[in-house]
Design a protein around this motif. Structure first.
Motif, PDB file in Angstrom:
ATOM      1  N   ILE A  45      71.887  35.972  22.825  1.00  0.00           N
ATOM      2  CA  ILE A  45      72.957  36.737  23.457  1.00  0.00           C
ATOM      3  C   ILE A  45      72.453  38.093  23.947  1.00  0.00           C
ATOM      4  N   LEU A  46      71.608  38.746  23.157  1.00  0.00           N
ATOM      5  CA  LEU A  46      71.058  40.024  23.603  1.00  0.00           C
ATOM      6  C   LEU A  46      70.169  39.848  24.832  1.00  0.00           C
ATOM      7  N   ASN A  47      69.477  38.726  24.915  1.00  0.00           N
ATOM      8  CA  ASN A  47      68.739  38.407  26.137  1.00  0.00           C
ATOM      9  C   ASN A  47      69.694  38.265  27.313  1.00  0.00           C
ATOM     10  N   LEU A  48      70.820  37.604  27.074  1.00  0.00           N
ATOM     11  CA  LEU A  48      71.803  37.369  28.129  1.00  0.00           C
ATOM     12  C   LEU A  48      72.320  38.673  28.715  1.00  0.00           C
ATOM     13  N   LEU A 106      69.462  43.235  26.653  1.00  0.00           N
ATOM     14  CA  LEU A 106      69.209  44.280  25.658  1.00  0.00           C
ATOM     15  C   LEU A 106      68.292  43.836  24.524  1.00  0.00           C
ATOM     16  N   ILE A 107      67.544  42.774  24.707  1.00  0.00           N
ATOM     17  CA  ILE A 107      66.716  42.278  23.613  1.00  0.00           C
ATOM     18  C   ILE A 107      65.708  43.337  23.158  1.00  0.00           C
ATOM     19  N   GLU A 108      65.219  44.153  24.075  1.00  0.00           N
ATOM     20  CA  GLU A 108      64.239  45.176  23.702  1.00  0.00           C
ATOM     21  C   GLU A 108      64.871  46.337  22.935  1.00  0.00           C
ATOM     22  N   ARG A 109      66.188  46.390  22.897  1.00  0.00           N
ATOM     23  CA  ARG A 109      66.884  47.465  22.188  1.00  0.00           C
ATOM     24  C   ARG A 109      67.573  46.948  20.929  1.00  0.00           C
ATOM     25  N   GLY A 150      78.747  45.603  22.859  1.00  0.00           N
ATOM     26  CA  GLY A 150      80.113  45.184  22.597  1.00  0.00           C
ATOM     27  C   GLY A 150      80.423  43.830  23.207  1.00  0.00           C
ATOM     28  N   ILE A 151      79.943  43.598  24.415  1.00  0.00           N
ATOM     29  CA  ILE A 151      80.151  42.303  25.068  1.00  0.00           C
ATOM     30  C   ILE A 151      79.365  41.216  24.337  1.00  0.00           C
ATOM     31  N   ALA A 152      78.138  41.541  23.940  1.00  0.00           N
ATOM     32  CA  ALA A 152      77.326  40.570  23.197  1.00  0.00           C
ATOM     33  C   ALA A 152      78.016  40.183  21.890  1.00  0.00           C
ATOM     34  N   ARG A 153      78.572  41.148  21.206  1.00  0.00           N
ATOM     35  CA  ARG A 153      79.301  40.862  19.966  1.00  0.00           C
ATOM     36  C   ARG A 153      80.502  39.963  20.256  1.00  0.00           C
ATOM     37  N   ALA A 154      81.206  40.230  21.347  1.00  0.00           N
ATOM     38  CA  ALA A 154      82.356  39.402  21.717  1.00  0.00           C
ATOM     39  C   ALA A 154      81.947  37.975  22.028  1.00  0.00           C
ATOM     40  N   GLN A 211      81.732  39.311  35.564  1.00  0.00           N
ATOM     41  CA  GLN A 211      81.885  38.372  36.667  1.00  0.00           C
ATOM     42  C   GLN A 211      80.956  37.171  36.500  1.00  0.00           C
ATOM     43  N   VAL A 212      79.733  37.421  36.062  1.00  0.00           N
ATOM     44  CA  VAL A 212      78.791  36.329  35.800  1.00  0.00           C
ATOM     45  C   VAL A 212      79.294  35.443  34.657  1.00  0.00           C
ATOM     46  N   LEU A 213      79.796  36.058  33.602  1.00  0.00           N
ATOM     47  CA  LEU A 213      80.321  35.285  32.473  1.00  0.00           C
ATOM     48  C   LEU A 213      81.469  34.392  32.920  1.00  0.00           C
TER      49      LEU A 213
END
Length: 238
Positions: A134-137, A140-143, A160-164, A194-196
């Motif tokens: 999800i963080l890749n999506l 933010l994987i590097e963070r 926040g979106i990743a958590r959702a 929009q992508v989601l």
């Protein structure tokens, strides 16, 4: 109710009345609210402060219950579920995105995203893999090991979106998701939503005061005197 709105991700609100007691006064927010949102829709909801926009999200997401009327999500009548059943339904079907992120300040980005997964049957390795995916999506994987205080506003909203998205919900409820962001960061977040919607088929209901944000949704609805009036159908650029 039409067939379209008995499908798994269709939302149907029929004859909903909702009010609150403020002191000795009863204030009615919705008198007879009716709304249908087909699966895969992306709806922006606008209206003046106090018009009930956040109340609408809380009703759809099962955080609050109507005083009268029905709220259905596919074949499930949300307003009649027991508290335990409602909690299970909400935990598996709905993701919430907030204006001020609501991140746990002492947890890293990865740990914040993992929080909803602690209530699932996934083991530690499975949770870690899901979080990294999800963080890749959201880019933010590097963070992932950074605390919220080490992230920008836009990055915190991505967390926040990743958590959702952690439990792979079919419905995202977004309450002013760009209200605390600059224009560039806001547009990045809106583009992600929009992508989601377009590529992952998430049904999205987004409350906003931002006219520009409406351009990313498929349609815009305005709350007016306890009823919805469709202002426009806005097709975002491909």
């Amino acid at each position: 109710m039409s067939r379209d709105f008995t499908e798994e991700t269709g939302i149907s609100i029929q004859g909903v009345r909702k009010g609150y007691k403020i002191g000795s006064q009863q204030v009615t927010i919705f008198h007879d609210l009716n709304l249908e949102i087909p699966k895969g829709d992306f709806v922006a909801v606008m209206g003046p402060s106090g018009s009930g926009k956040s109340t609408l999200l809380n009703l759809i997401g099962g955080i609050d219950r109507p005083d009268q009327g029905e709220i259905r999500f596919g074949y499930t009548r949300v307003d009649s579920l027991s508290e335990s059943a409602l909690s299970r339904w909400r935990g598996s079907k709905v993701g919430f995105v907030f204006q001020f992120y609501n991140l746990m300040p002492m947890l890293t980005a990865a740990q914040n995203v993992e929080l909803p997964l602690l209530l699932t049957g996934l083991n530690k390795r499975q949770r870690r893999e899901r979080v990294e995916t999800i963080l890749n999506l959201v880019g933010l994987i590097e963070r992932k090991d950074h605390l919220p205080s080490e992230l920008s506003g836009g990055q915190m909203q991505r967390v926040g979106i990743a958590r959702a998205l952690a439990v792979d919900p079919v419905l995202l409820l977004c309450d002013e998701p760009t209200g605390d962001l600059d224009r560039k960061s806001a547009d990045e977040i809106l583009g992600m939503l929009q992508v989601l919607n377009k590529e992952l088929g998430k049904t999205i209901v987004m409350v906003t005061h931002d006219d520009n944000a409406c351009g990313f949704a498929k349609r815009t609805l305005r709350l007016n005197k306890g009823q919805f009036v469709e202002d426009a159908t806005l097709r975002a650029a491909a």
